[in-house]
Structure formats: structure tokens, C-alpha cells
Enzyme design. Structure first.
Site, PDB file in Angstrom:
ATOM      1  N   LYS A 171     -35.980  35.176   4.661  1.00 44.18           N
ATOM      2  CA  LYS A 171     -34.602  35.690   3.721  1.00 44.18           C
ATOM      3  C   LYS A 171     -33.477  36.428   4.599  1.00 44.18           C
ATOM      4  O   LYS A 171     -32.634  36.399   4.097  1.00 44.18           O
ATOM      5  CB  LYS A 171     -34.948  36.087   2.261  1.00 44.18           C
ATOM      6  CG  LYS A 171     -35.536  35.168   1.632  1.00 44.18           C
ATOM      7  CD  LYS A 171     -34.816  33.849   1.128  1.00 44.18           C
ATOM      8  CE  LYS A 171     -35.526  32.788   0.698  1.00 44.18           C
ATOM      9  NZ  LYS A 171     -34.902  31.512   0.730  1.00 44.18           N
TER      10      LYS A 171
ATOM     11  N   TYR B  52     -36.987  29.242  -2.063  1.00 44.29           N
ATOM     12  CA  TYR B  52     -37.259  29.079  -0.571  1.00 44.29           C
ATOM     13  C   TYR B  52     -36.114  28.436  -0.073  1.00 44.29           C
ATOM     14  O   TYR B  52     -35.807  28.985   1.047  1.00 44.29           O
ATOM     15  CB  TYR B  52     -38.653  28.315  -0.569  1.00 44.29           C
ATOM     16  CG  TYR B  52     -39.119  28.297   0.943  1.00 44.29           C
ATOM     17  CD1 TYR B  52     -40.098  29.222   1.150  1.00 44.29           C
ATOM     18  CD2 TYR B  52     -38.758  27.832   1.967  1.00 44.29           C
ATOM     19  CE1 TYR B  52     -40.614  29.377   2.288  1.00 44.29           C
ATOM     20  CE2 TYR B  52     -39.266  27.609   3.510  1.00 44.29           C
ATOM     21  CZ  TYR B  52     -40.414  28.826   3.345  1.00 44.29           C
ATOM     22  OH  TYR B  52     -40.761  28.943   4.785  1.00 44.29           O
TER      23      TYR B  52
ATOM     24  N   TYR C 108     -48.555  29.095   5.207  1.00 47.37           N
ATOM     25  CA  TYR C 108     -48.939  30.252   4.644  1.00 47.37           C
ATOM     26  C   TYR C 108     -50.456  30.498   4.437  1.00 47.37           C
ATOM     27  O   TYR C 108     -50.514  29.761   3.142  1.00 47.37           O
ATOM     28  CB  TYR C 108     -47.830  30.658   3.709  1.00 47.37           C
ATOM     29  CG  TYR C 108     -46.523  30.796   3.922  1.00 47.37           C
ATOM     30  CD1 TYR C 108     -45.750  29.372   3.876  1.00 47.37           C
ATOM     31  CD2 TYR C 108     -45.621  31.821   4.179  1.00 47.37           C
ATOM     32  CE1 TYR C 108     -44.456  29.583   4.505  1.00 47.37           C
ATOM     33  CE2 TYR C 108     -44.307  32.142   4.235  1.00 47.37           C
ATOM     34  CZ  TYR C 108     -43.571  30.876   4.532  1.00 47.37           C
ATOM     35  OH  TYR C 108     -42.655  30.849   4.848  1.00 47.37           O
TER      36      TYR C 108
ATOM     37  N   PRO D 136     -40.439  39.888   6.213  1.00 44.84           N
ATOM     38  CA  PRO D 136     -40.112  38.533   6.639  1.00 44.84           C
ATOM     39  C   PRO D 136     -40.739  37.443   5.848  1.00 44.84           C
ATOM     40  O   PRO D 136     -40.118  36.241   5.933  1.00 44.84           O
ATOM     41  CB  PRO D 136     -40.645  38.612   8.016  1.00 44.84           C
ATOM     42  CG  PRO D 136     -41.866  39.691   8.137  1.00 44.84           C
ATOM     43  CD  PRO D 136     -41.390  40.808   7.236  1.00 44.84           C
TER      44      PRO D 136
ATOM     45  N   HIS E 137     -37.491  20.398   7.690  1.00 46.06           N
ATOM     46  CA  HIS E 137     -38.841  20.497   6.926  1.00 46.06           C
ATOM     47  C   HIS E 137     -38.676  20.175   5.372  1.00 46.06           C
ATOM     48  O   HIS E 137     -37.967  20.883   4.833  1.00 46.06           O
ATOM     49  CB  HIS E 137     -39.533  21.869   7.019  1.00 46.06           C
ATOM     50  CG  HIS E 137     -40.114  22.099   8.217  1.00 46.06           C
ATOM     51  ND1 HIS E 137     -41.021  23.016   8.706  1.00 46.06           N
ATOM     52  CD2 HIS E 137     -40.097  21.080   9.650  1.00 46.06           C
ATOM     53  CE1 HIS E 137     -41.518  22.898  10.058  1.00 46.06           C
ATOM     54  NE2 HIS E 137     -40.977  21.684  10.544  1.00 46.06           N
TER      55      HIS E 137
END
Ligand code: APR
Ligand code: PHB
Length: 386
Positions: free
Chosen positions: A296, A382, A201, A292, A72
Site C-alpha cells: 500500500k 487490495y 502469500y 509492505p 493480475h
């Protein structure tokens, strides 16, 4: 039994460490209190940072990940009426991989099988001894009811948040930090066609919602719920309705289908005061946990494995303990970065029912949609560039 490193726990931390050590000619024995089937089926996260993918490749366990995983290039962040793509590749030239922890676990198990590495499953009464000395040991009762003892030079506590290793460190509470968040995630696995190419998200006044995936056929979706809520209150229809409402966008439709698994997960940040004591070293969830959001947990466990692995290679192969002695300090720097990032993502995206907080979160997200510096910061954290 005698070995160089006794590894307690056969989750991702334990098996990645086992493979790392084996690659460098260091022997270890792994014990695990659950069955292999249970560990392989346990549903956890599914997103790998660049660094974790590299580690798996180095350890020779990335073939299936590259074949079946999904690379991704970014994520979508959403507020009601507006979905914004954060393009990691364009911002920083890095990507992440979506690949379920269940699959990683199977790949690690298969690599252990191939190498003839025995893992003692379904052990009980695990106890650590003489961790202050240079000849610690681990005792346990094996699957057949026989008492066993592993004599070793080092113990790696890879036994998760609830395991016995951290508790074996004297005064471990001193300098330990914990935050239990006032919300939980209701997570589902569903056999549904994809509704999105990348993860979504979504902030919504009813609570956070998220769209993730495990393969081209399986979705992983989450909604924020009250920590005291009961899964029995959530029929499949109610879950799909909440997901569709929270992720609603003109011209976009959430595909629904058979839910194969649903559960509620608590959210906590925890960092242990000590990650090592004498010859005991804590790895992964045994030493620290994150909520969550941002996925990570597994990635920071992989980071610990690299730091501890490097320390142990010098210790055993070069008779130099200096890197090993700095394990806690080196690992903690990353752990606190990851703790901060997970806390930031969590508190930015989950609603508390307070309208002032809602406005601050919306302002922050809309600012992020426009501001490249903030997006770059998110992207670096990220994908795990630290
Ligand atoms: N003896 C032996 N094994 C034990 C004991 C014990 N007394 N107690 C727990 N274990 C085992 C658990 O059954 C589990 O398989 O230790 C293992 C710990 O594995 P995880 O909880 O998966 O922790 P870790 O390997 O550090 O995983 C890192 O991946 O997805 C994430 O949430 C996960 O954040 C975690 C990360
Ligand atoms: C998941 O797929 O389980 C997942 C992915 C990304 C997150 C959290 C969970 O931020």
C-alpha cells in the site's frame, strides 16, 4: 528561485505531484538529496491499485506500464497443503497491475525530462522556513556547493519517512501513532522463470513467505525473518530452501536461480499527527508508512497526490483554499483504511511463535477461503476501492 510549489523529494510522491501540478498549469521546483541513478535503482514495491494506474494514465505516464506491466486478476493465499485463489475480477470486477517502482520512477523522470522540468539532485542542508506565513521558503546547497533559496507559496514535503519536512511541524509527535512489528522481511530479486501466474502469500509455521515478480524474467520473493537477523546468515541456498518449504504444495515447484539482490526490511506502521501546518503539506512516506504486506505504500502516496493536487488546483487556479484546508482530513481517511488493511494482512500472515496465535490465524485464513463476503472485503481493500 521563485515558484508556486517547492517539492522536497523526487521519489514517487514528489514526481507524481510535480506532474499533476504541471498538467494543471501550476509551476513547481523539485529538490532531491540523492542522485538520479540512486533514486531510479532503489528497489521498492511493485503493485499498483486501480486508482494509481488511473492517476498515472491521467498524467500521461502509463504507456510503458500498459505495455510491460502485468495485469493480475487476483492473488493466491496459502496455508500448509492448501492454496486458494482470490479472484478479484470475479468478486468485484477490478484488477491490479504488477509494475516495479523502479520503472515508475524512470517513467516519471522521463516525463519530467520531456517537459523540461528541472530536478535538483544531490542537494544538501535542506531547510524549511516561514511555513506559518504565506511566503514560505526552502534553502539548500546545490550539487556544485552553491547556497540556494526557493521562494514559494506552498511547500510539499515528499521527502519520505526520514526527511526534514515532517520534523519542521511544531509538536508533530502529538497525535502521531507508530507500531514497529516484531518481524522483518528478507527480500530477494532473482533471475528465474515464473513459478506462478499471480502473487502467492503463504502462511507457514516457520514464518510468512511470498512470491511476487517484476517482469517475466525477474522474481521478487520474501520470507519473514527476525528483526535482529543478519543478511550474512542467509546464503542463497538457505533462502531458496526456506522459500520452497514455506510455499510447498503437491504438484507445484518453486523454480530457483541466480539471486541478484538481497536485503532485510523492517516493518512499521506510522501515521503522523498532522499532515499539514500552515503552507507545508506532507505527502506519502513523509506523513505515513505501512508495512509492505499488501503493497500500500506507493498507492497511498498516489492517493495523497490526488487529494493535495486537487486542493492546490483550487487554491492557485480558483483562489479557493477550502479543499486545500481539508487535505489532512481527506487524506487521513484513506490512510487509516490502508493502515488497517496492511496491519490486518501483516498480523494474519506472520507468525509470532505462539501456538494459540497460529491456530487463530489458520482458522481465519480457512474461513476466508470459504467465505465470499470476507474475500470481497479483501479484494476491495487490495485493489483500493474505498
Ligand atoms: N532533501 C531532499 N530530498 C530528500 C531529503 C532531503 N533532506 N530527505 C529525503 N529525501 C528524498 C529521498 O531521497 C527520496 O528520494 O525524498 C524521497 C522520498 O521518496 P520515498 O522514500 O520513495 O517516499 P515517497 O515518494 O513518499 O514514496 C511513496 O512508495 O514504494 C513506496 O516505500 C515507498 O512507501 C513509499 C512510497
Ligand atoms: C512486491 O512485489 O514487492 C510486493 C507485492 C505485493 C505485496 C508486497 C510486496 O503485498
Amino acid at each position: 528561485m521563485k515558484t508556486q510549489v517547492a517539492i522536497i523529494g523526487a521519489g514517487p510522491s514528489g514526481l507524481l505531484l510535480n506532474r499533476y501540478l504541471a498538467k494543471h498549469g501550476i509551476e513547481s521546483i523539485v529538490i532531491e538529496d540523492r542522485s538520479r541513478e540512486y533514486v531510479e535503482a532503489r528497489i521498492r514495491a511493485g503493485l499498483l491499485e486501480t486508482q494509481s494506474v488511473k492517476l498515472m494514465e491521467e498524467l500521461g505516464v502509463a504507456d510503458r506500464l500498459y505495455k510491460e506491466g502485468m495485469e493480475h486478476k487476483g492473488i493466491y493465499l496459502q496455508v500448509p497443503g492448501e492454496r486458494h485463489h482470490i479472484d478479484f475480477e470475479e468478486l468485484i470486477g477490478h484488477t491490479v497491475w504488477v509494475y516495479g517502482q523502479t520503472e515508475i520512477q524512470k517513467d516519471l523522470d522521463a516525463a519530467c525530462d520531456k517537459a523540461g522540468q528541472e530536478i535538483h539532485y544531490e542537494v544538501t542542508e535542506v531547510a524549511l522556513h516561514d511555513i506559518d506565513s504565506d511566503h514560505p521558503s526552502v534553502t539548500f546547497v546545490d550539487k556544485d556547493g552553491n547556497s540556494q533559496k526557493i521562494e514559494c507559496a506552498v511547500i510539499a514535503g515528499c521527502d519520505g519517512f526520514w526527511g526534514p519536512s515532517r520534523k519542521a511541524i511544531p509538536d508533530v509527535e502529538v497525535g502521531s501513532f507508530e507500531r514497529v512489528y516484531p518481524y522483518s522481511w528478507l527480500g530477494i530479486l532473482a533471475n528465474v522463470a515464473p513459478s506462478t501466474d499471480e502473487l502467492i502469500y503463504a502462511w507457514h509455521p516457520d514464518g510468512f513467505a511470498m512470491h511476487s515478480m517484476r517482469s517475466d524474467k525477474v522474481r521478487r520473493l520474501y520470507i519473514q525473518v527476525d528483526p535482529n537477523d543478519d543478511i550474512a546468515n542467509w546464503s542463497d541456498d538457505r533462502i531458496w530452501e526456506a522459500l520452497a518449504k514455506r510455499m510447498e504444495l503437491t504438484g507445484w515447484e518453486l523454480k530457483t536461480g541466480e539471486i541478484t539482490e538481497k536485503n532485510i526490511l523492517a516493518m512499521r506502521s506510522f501515521v503522523s499527527g498532522k499532515l499539514s501546518h500552515g503552507r507545508l503539506f506532507l505527502v506519502g512516506d513523509a506523513g505515513h508508512t505501512v508495512p509492505p504486506t499488501g503493497a500500500k505504500g506507493l498507492n497511498s502516496a498516489a492517493n495523497d497526490v490526488r487529494f493535495l493536487g486537487e486542493g492546490l488546483v483550487d487554491f492557485f487556479n480558483k483562489k479557493d483554499a477550502s479543499l486545500l484546508n481539508r487535505y489532512s482530513e481527506r487524506a487521513k481517511e484513506t490512510i487509516w483504511r490502508v493502515t488497517h488493511f496492511s496491519w490486518w494482512m501483516t498480523t494474519m500472515l506472520h507468525t509470532s511463535g505462539n501456538e494459540f496465535d497460529n491456530q487463530l490465524q489458520l482458522s481465519q485464513l480457512k474461513h476466508l477461503f470459504k467465505n465470499k463476503a470476507l474475500q470481497t472485503n479483501l479484494a476491495e481493500n487490495y485493489v483500493g476501492i474505498r
